[in-house]
Design an enzyme around this catalytic site. Structure first.
Site, PDB file in Angstrom:
ATOM      1  N   GLY A 296       2.727  -1.132   4.525  1.00 56.66           N
ATOM      2  CA  GLY A 296       2.777   0.398   3.867  1.00 56.66           C
ATOM      3  C   GLY A 296       4.399   0.621   3.765  1.00 56.66           C
ATOM      4  O   GLY A 296       4.723   0.382   2.746  1.00 56.66           O
TER       5      GLY A 296
ATOM      6  N   GLU B 243      -6.998   4.454   7.743  1.00 57.19           N
ATOM      7  CA  GLU B 243      -6.927   5.961   7.518  1.00 57.19           C
ATOM      8  C   GLU B 243      -8.018   6.444   6.789  1.00 57.19           C
ATOM      9  O   GLU B 243      -8.279   7.769   7.049  1.00 57.19           O
ATOM     10  CB  GLU B 243      -5.386   6.122   6.539  1.00 57.19           C
ATOM     11  CG  GLU B 243      -4.365   5.877   7.568  1.00 57.19           C
ATOM     12  CD  GLU B 243      -3.181   5.520   6.718  1.00 57.19           C
ATOM     13  OE1 GLU B 243      -2.969   5.527   5.549  1.00 57.19           O
ATOM     14  OE2 GLU B 243      -2.112   4.772   7.455  1.00 57.19           O
TER      15      GLU B 243
ATOM     16  N   GLU C 183      -5.462  -5.009  10.430  1.00 60.63           N
ATOM     17  CA  GLU C 183      -4.594  -4.143  10.538  1.00 60.63           C
ATOM     18  C   GLU C 183      -5.019  -3.250  12.056  1.00 60.63           C
ATOM     19  O   GLU C 183      -5.827  -2.430  11.998  1.00 60.63           O
ATOM     20  CB  GLU C 183      -4.401  -3.187   9.517  1.00 60.63           C
ATOM     21  CG  GLU C 183      -4.098  -3.751   8.180  1.00 60.63           C
ATOM     22  CD  GLU C 183      -3.611  -2.424   7.153  1.00 60.63           C
ATOM     23  OE1 GLU C 183      -2.426  -2.765   6.565  1.00 60.63           O
ATOM     24  OE2 GLU C 183      -4.110  -1.510   6.970  1.00 60.63           O
TER      25      GLU C 183
ATOM     26  N   HIS D 291      -9.723   1.059   4.778  1.00 59.13           N
ATOM     27  CA  HIS D 291      -8.333   1.288   5.385  1.00 59.13           C
ATOM     28  C   HIS D 291      -8.575   2.434   6.717  1.00 59.13           C
ATOM     29  O   HIS D 291      -9.352   3.211   6.365  1.00 59.13           O
ATOM     30  CB  HIS D 291      -7.370   1.941   4.373  1.00 59.13           C
ATOM     31  CG  HIS D 291      -5.896   1.791   5.165  1.00 59.13           C
ATOM     32  ND1 HIS D 291      -5.576   2.698   6.013  1.00 59.13           N
ATOM     33  CD2 HIS D 291      -4.742   0.749   4.752  1.00 59.13           C
ATOM     34  CE1 HIS D 291      -4.314   2.437   6.210  1.00 59.13           C
ATOM     35  NE2 HIS D 291      -3.697   1.496   5.627  1.00 59.13           N
TER      36      HIS D 291
ATOM     37  N   ASN E 136       1.051  -1.243   0.048  1.00 60.31           N
ATOM     38  CA  ASN E 136       0.004  -0.159   0.062  1.00 60.31           C
ATOM     39  C   ASN E 136       0.774   1.171  -0.101  1.00 60.31           C
ATOM     40  O   ASN E 136       1.426   1.536   1.082  1.00 60.31           O
ATOM     41  CB  ASN E 136      -0.838  -0.035   1.435  1.00 60.31           C
ATOM     42  CG  ASN E 136      -1.617   1.213   1.337  1.00 60.31           C
ATOM     43  OD1 ASN E 136      -1.766   2.079   0.297  1.00 60.31           O
ATOM     44  ND2 ASN E 136      -2.093   1.264   2.554  1.00 60.31           N
ATOM     45  N   TRP E 137       0.815   1.818  -1.041  1.00 64.50           N
ATOM     46  CA  TRP E 137       2.090   2.814  -1.355  1.00 64.50           C
ATOM     47  C   TRP E 137       1.604   4.271  -0.727  1.00 64.50           C
ATOM     48  O   TRP E 137       2.059   5.137  -0.560  1.00 64.50           O
ATOM     49  CB  TRP E 137       2.538   3.173  -2.696  1.00 64.50           C
ATOM     50  CG  TRP E 137       3.305   1.951  -3.076  1.00 64.50           C
ATOM     51  CD1 TRP E 137       3.846   1.096  -2.624  1.00 64.50           C
ATOM     52  CD2 TRP E 137       3.760   1.879  -4.606  1.00 64.50           C
ATOM     53  NE1 TRP E 137       4.391  -0.047  -3.681  1.00 64.50           N
ATOM     54  CE2 TRP E 137       4.574   0.628  -4.728  1.00 64.50           C
ATOM     55  CE3 TRP E 137       3.628   2.691  -5.727  1.00 64.50           C
ATOM     56  CZ2 TRP E 137       5.013   0.123  -5.838  1.00 64.50           C
ATOM     57  CZ3 TRP E 137       4.219   2.338  -7.114  1.00 64.50           C
ATOM     58  CH2 TRP E 137       4.917   0.842  -7.125  1.00 64.50           C
ATOM     59  N   LYS E 138       0.230   3.949  -0.378  1.00 64.45           N
ATOM     60  CA  LYS E 138      -0.436   5.383   0.192  1.00 64.45           C
ATOM     61  C   LYS E 138      -0.402   6.703  -0.706  1.00 64.45           C
ATOM     62  O   LYS E 138      -0.004   6.409  -1.865  1.00 64.45           O
ATOM     63  CB  LYS E 138      -0.107   5.720   1.873  1.00 64.45           C
ATOM     64  CG  LYS E 138      -0.259   4.408   2.405  1.00 64.45           C
ATOM     65  CD  LYS E 138       0.033   4.626   3.929  1.00 64.45           C
ATOM     66  CE  LYS E 138       0.177   3.423   4.744  1.00 64.45           C
ATOM     67  NZ  LYS E 138      -0.129   3.610   6.131  1.00 64.45           N
TER      68      LYS E 138
ATOM     69  N   GLY F 189       2.422   2.093  10.898  1.00 65.40           N
ATOM     70  CA  GLY F 189       3.366   3.293  10.773  1.00 65.40           C
ATOM     71  C   GLY F 189       3.731   3.511  11.783  1.00 65.40           C
ATOM     72  O   GLY F 189       4.731   4.685  12.255  1.00 65.40           O
TER      73      GLY F 189
ATOM     74  N   SER G 106       3.261  -2.361  10.312  1.00 67.42           N
ATOM     75  CA  SER G 106       4.610  -2.252  10.844  1.00 67.42           C
ATOM     76  C   SER G 106       5.245  -3.552  10.485  1.00 67.42           C
ATOM     77  O   SER G 106       6.454  -3.817  11.294  1.00 67.42           O
ATOM     78  CB  SER G 106       4.617  -1.812  12.378  1.00 67.42           C
ATOM     79  OG  SER G 106       4.425  -0.395  12.575  1.00 67.42           O
TER      80      SER G 106
HETATM   81  C1  PEP Z   1      -0.873   0.170   5.999  1.00 65.52           C
HETATM   82  O1  PEP Z   1      -1.225   1.395   5.922  1.00 65.52           O
HETATM   83  O2  PEP Z   1      -1.599  -0.635   5.480  1.00 65.52           O
HETATM   84  C2  PEP Z   1       0.156  -0.545   6.676  1.00 65.52           C
HETATM   85  C3  PEP Z   1       0.274  -1.626   6.906  1.00 65.52           C
HETATM   86  O3  PEP Z   1       1.117   0.519   6.993  1.00 65.52           O
HETATM   87  P1  PEP Z   1       2.762   0.235   7.661  1.00 65.52           P
HETATM   88  O4  PEP Z   1       3.135  -1.188   7.015  1.00 65.52           O
HETATM   89  O5  PEP Z   1       3.614   1.344   7.182  1.00 65.52           O
HETATM   90  O6  PEP Z   1       2.571  -0.048   9.167  1.00 65.52           O
END
Ligand code: PEP
Length: 253
Positions: free
Chosen positions: A235, A102, A170, A100, A12-14, A176, A214
């Protein structure tokens, strides 16, 4: 004993990267697949929408799948700034992330809306990656299982099946932050998600359940081999080809 399911590692490049870097990252993954031994999982990248076409070109002919990070519930219409599932399928997407945390936090998306987005993706022949996960307050209050089950039940559309749906667990507090639940905690939540899927869907045993939050090359060997973890939604670490590749290689083949 859980049924064998080919894992999926999804990046997930966001809201990161500009087009040149996105294309370079996609090309790097394609080169690794062409020159190294393939990981035992399927690979997916989900770039920002404006880069879908460029990344689709970079991935053309490779097994790396293309996904989007969100979609609208309608096929078309007066929804300024939004992108329909039909447009994403037309751009070459086979997957779309919905719900998600976010988007749930930044855009007030609730389970009913997430369910409609998943349905919109299904109607366009795409797989919906439905995200669920508790906040730190909910975990500290001992409500993780209830919260995740309620989100899952509220977000799963009736037509969901292994062929069109992926679940991503998640924990919001792990995204993050560099913090992760213990392997035992992940196993407990994934087992409950599996129970719900088996109760609700005829092929719930083979729906992929990803862990996200993470994941990095250091913790992937443990997290990716937990029972009922069928890959990861990645992410930050998906923005570095070395890290994303190492996580993919950590999945049981
Ligand atoms: C995500 O936003 O889907 C995610 C898992 O982010 P990260 O790996 O940076 O925690």
């Amino acid at each position: 004993m859980a049924q064998r399911v080919t894992p999926l590692v999804a990046g997930n490049w966001k809201m990161n990267l500009l087009r040149r870097d996105a294309v370079a990252l996609a090309c790097d993954l394609v080169t690794r697949l062409q020159t190294g031994s393939a990981p035992g999982c399927d690979l997916l990248v989900c770039p920002p929408a404006v880069m879908l076409h460029a990344v689709a070109e970079a991935l053309a002919g490779s097994p790396v799948a293309l996904g989007a990070q969100d979609c609208h519930t309608e096929v078309s219409g007066a929804h300024t700034g939004d992108i329909s599932a039909a447009m994403l399928a037309d751009a070459g997407c086979s997957h779309v992330i919905v719900g998600h945390s976010e988007r749930r936090a930044d855009h007030g998306e609730d389970d009913a809306l997430v369910r409609e987005k998943a349905r919109a993706a299904h109607e366009q022949g795409m797989r919906a990656i439905i995200c669920v996960g508790e906040t730190l307050e909910q975990r500290d209050a001992g409500n993780t299982i209830q919260v995740v089950e309620a989100q899952l039940n509220g977000s799963l559309p009736l037509e969901a099946a292994a062929a069109n749906t992926v679940i991503a667990y998640e924990p919001v507090w792990a995204i993050g932050t560099g913090r992760t639940p213990t392997a035992a905690d992940v196993a407990e939540v994934h087992a409950r998600i599996r129970d719900v899927l088996v109760k609700r869907l005829p092929d719930g045993e083979t729906v992929r359940i990803l862990y996200g939050g993470s994941v990095n090359p250091g913790n992937a060997p443990e997290l990716m081999t937990v029972e009922n973890v069928n890959g990861g939604l990645i992410g930050g670490a998906s923005l570095k080809a070395d890290d994303f590749w190492a996580i993919a290689r950590a999945c049981p083949g």
